[in-house]
Design an enzyme around this catalytic site. Structure first.
Site, PDB file in Angstrom:
ATOM      1  N   ASP A 214       0.813  -1.189   0.112  1.00 51.83           N
ATOM      2  CA  ASP A 214      -0.099  -0.058   0.101  1.00 51.83           C
ATOM      3  C   ASP A 214       0.962   1.195  -0.019  1.00 51.83           C
ATOM      4  OD1 ASP A 214      -2.791   1.367   0.470  1.00 51.83           O
ATOM      5  OD2 ASP A 214      -1.755   1.869   2.355  1.00 51.83           O
ATOM      6  N   GLU A 270       1.381  -0.192  -4.909  1.00 45.68           N
ATOM      7  CA  GLU A 270       0.595   1.020  -5.069  1.00 45.68           C
ATOM      8  C   GLU A 270       1.643   2.357  -5.345  1.00 45.68           C
ATOM      9  OE1 GLU A 270      -3.434   3.151  -3.541  1.00 45.68           O
ATOM     10  OE2 GLU A 270      -2.064   2.878  -2.398  1.00 45.68           O
TER      11      GLU A 270
HETATM   12  C1  GLC Z   1      -4.498   3.080  -0.324  1.00 43.27           C
HETATM   13  C2  GLC Z   1      -5.512   2.179  -0.225  1.00 43.27           C
HETATM   14  C3  GLC Z   1      -6.790   3.165   0.220  1.00 43.27           C
HETATM   15  C4  GLC Z   1      -6.487   3.538   1.406  1.00 43.27           C
HETATM   16  C5  GLC Z   1      -5.043   4.342   1.548  1.00 43.27           C
HETATM   17  C6  GLC Z   1      -4.611   4.619   2.825  1.00 43.27           C
HETATM   18  O1  GLC Z   1      -4.353   4.164  -1.245  1.00 43.27           O
HETATM   19  O2  GLC Z   1      -5.794   1.659  -1.426  1.00 43.27           O
HETATM   20  O3  GLC Z   1      -8.127   2.314   0.242  1.00 43.27           O
HETATM   21  O4  GLC Z   1      -7.460   4.280   2.108  1.00 43.27           O
HETATM   22  O5  GLC Z   1      -4.069   3.489   0.699  1.00 43.27           O
HETATM   23  O6  GLC Z   1      -4.022   3.476   3.558  1.00 43.27           O
END
Ligand code: GLC
Length: 578
Positions: A214, A270
């Site tokens: 993440d 991500e």
């Molecule tokens: C990422 C996740 C999202 C979350 C954010 C904070 O973007 O995909 O759902 O709210 O991180 O952890």
């Protein structure tokens, strides 16, 4: 699908001849997938009940949204225990059973890891906030204000408020990229890095096959925390001081060396605000950082740059530019994960297609699009049914996700802006659109739960549901199954080059996929009206003896070779031409 031997639990034995690039990932948003015990919340045993449905899709990996113990204010992205499961989702034994059941079907399990922040309820933060001398204080990022009652700098969080919250007892502020209840960990502290690596090890030892990391590119901050000039920007205004920050490559390499590289696993990072060079630096194999970066741009194509809650119309030419960058210009050994929607966005059929008159046709066209692009596709649960946005949401009380609620609160209650305008934005773009429960059947509860669902079920489950589509050979679901199997049988669709055709056409999106052995042509009508399409002469000629492997209309497929062809709204064709 063939079953593996009893020893499949060992990830080493699970490793098949498929390279990690060739995975097709199915995102399970666990809360909304299937509820086995009637409490209205999806759970691990619910996934086990649907294991054959997942296997029949043909996907090679499932990615589970976070299942860690959490107060669930950001539904698991606010962790209080990296080594335990939220009781609503089940137990560690349920997890082991699920892992084994997936491995028995040669499906990999990708866990989520949230390394950038914890919940404010995490015992580390509770200790840290108890006083500046506590040994855990340095697990988080603390700074003094400017002495005049202002935070250490002018950055905003991704919820739009200050990225700093005052701890009144010490007079210091702590930093949070996201909500104030999600304090950022201090990655400068080696103990923090050890803790996260220990948590990764815990799941790796169990046999998981990889992680979605993440917010993977925000871990290293510019520790001077200078003010930003980017003051027009509503959410995340200081981000260029911490995205792709000074020590990020060192941190990722440390995780790789001490955890990931010791197991046959793969990692999906991500990352937003990345350019070609960043993605190359993160994913070129010799750099030993991440295996792929999830390409976020397509799902944000409608967002205004300074305020993600405001929309702009999107154009096909923009989508083509995005794809050209990531599928053609990126170094051939760097790699991306491709998705059009996930749990952070609206449903793709609702923003890239037409979820009313042409719902089925546009969902199918998007299925063909996603499954014929270079990269590793990620498919959000329910997309395979053509599930739509929740148009039945009509008040702020229908919304459960924190970013939308924060925006409404700040704009309407703190800034006094027009509630109707703000509500319209929030209803259009909130993340709950992609989080409504899976539509298994047309019954009350949609086959998702026998209890009261945690989030309202889309009333259109009476028409859009898995049971209905199961036996219809022309359903969206069965097209996904065919496309997934086609992709698995023909690596050219994953690894081959991508070459746009008819690049200036405003409605038709066409491209070639090619490797040493095969050459494929994809033609898609992205418009809700019939559109004329004339392919270049050399392609027309090749089509004379080509097979249309998948297409929305046989006679239109046959007439491409002759000359201009009128394609139906959202028509799709996949030809093997060599
Ligand atoms: C990422 C996740 C999202 C979350 C954010 C904070 O973007 O995909 O759902 O709210 O991180 O952890």
């Amino acid at each position: 699908m063939s079953k593996q031997s009893d020893t499949a639990h060992s990830p080493k034995q699970l490793q098949t001849d498929m390279h990690w690039k060739e995975n097709i990932v199915y995102e399970i948003y666990v809360r909304s997938f299937n509820d086995s015990n009637g409490d209205g919340v999806g759970d691990l045993r619910g996934i086990l009940e649907k294991i054959d449905y997942i296997a029949d899709l043909g996907v090679t990996a499932v990615w589970l949204s976070p299942i860690f113990d959490s107060p669930n204010r950001d539904y698991g992205y606010d962790v209080i225990d990296y080594r335990n499961i939220h009781p609503q989702y089940g137990t560690l034994d349920d997890f082991d059973e699920l892992l084994q059941a997936l491995h028995d079907r040669e499906i990999r399990l990708i866990m989520e890891i949230v390394p950038n922040h914890t919940s404010g309820d995490h015992p580390w933060f509770q200790a840290a906030i108890s006083g500046p001398d506590n040994p855990y204080r340095d697990y988080y990022i603390w700074r003094s204000g400017d002495g005049k009652g202002n935070p250490p700098n002018n950055w905003t969080s991704f919820l739009g408020d200050s990225a700093w919250t005052l701890d009144e007892s010490s007079g210091e502020y702590y930093f949070h990229t996201y909500a104030s209840h999600q304090p950022d960990l201090n990655w400068e502290n080696p103990k923090v890095r050890e803790e996260i690596i220990g948590a990764l090890d815990f799941w790796l030892e169990k046999g998981v096959d990889g992680f979605r990391v993440d917010t993977a590119n925000v871990l290293s901050k510019n520790t001077d925390f200078p003010d930003t000039d980017d003051t027009e920007r509503v959410q995340g205004s200081g981000e260029h001081f911490y995205k792709n920050g000074p020590r990020i490559h060192e941190y990722l390499r440390e995780m790789r060396e001490k955890a990931f590289s010791r197991y046959p696993v793969f990692t999906l990072g991500e990352a937003s605000q990345v350019e070609l060079e960043d993605v190359e630096n993160y994913t070129l194999p010799e750099r030993r950082e991440l295996d792929l970066i999830l390409m976020i741009e397509a799902s944000k194509i409608c967002d205004e740059p300074n305020d993600m809650w405001q929309s702009k119309p999107w154009k096909l030419s923009h989508m083509k530019d995005i794809m050209r960058k990531w599928l053609k210009d990126l170094h051939e050994d760097a790699w991306i994960g491709m998705y059009l929607s996930n749990h952070d966005h609206v449903r793709m059929v609702s923003y890239l297609g037409d979820d009313l008159e042409h719902r089925e046709a546009s969902a199918k066209m998007l299925a063909v699009f996603l499954m014929t692009l270079r990269g590793t596709p990620n498919l959000l649960q329910g997309e395979e049914l053509g599930m739509t946005n929740a148009h039945f949401f009509n008040s702020i009380d229908d919304i459960k996700e924190q970013q939308a609620l924060a925006y409404y609160e700040q704009r309407v209650h703190e800034k006094g802006e027009d509630p109707e305008t703000i509500l319209r934005r929030v209803l259009e773009k909130n993340r709950d659109h992609s989080r409504t429960p899976m539509q298994w059947t047309d019954e009350a509860g949609a086959g998702f739960t026998t209890g009261k669902p945690w989030q309202r079920i889309n009333p259109n489950h009476s028409e859009i549901n898995a049971a209905e589509q199961e036996n219809d050979p022309h359903s969206v679901l069965n097209l996904y199954r065919r496309m997934i199997s086609l992709r698995r049988d023909h690596p050219v669709l994953t690894l081959g080059t991508y070459e746009p055709v008819l690049d200036d056409h405003e409605h038709i999106y066409a491209y070639l996929r090619e490797n040493d052995d095969e050459r494929w042509l994809v033609v898609l009508n992205f418009s809700r009206t019939a559109t004329a399409c004339e392919l270049p002469a050399d392609l027309r000629q090749q089509l004379e003896s080509a097979d249309c492997v998948i297409g929305s209309d046989d006679s239109q497929a046959a007439s491409f070779a002759q000359g201009p062809t009128d394609l139906d709204a959202y028509a799709y064709f996949v030809f093997r031409i060599g």
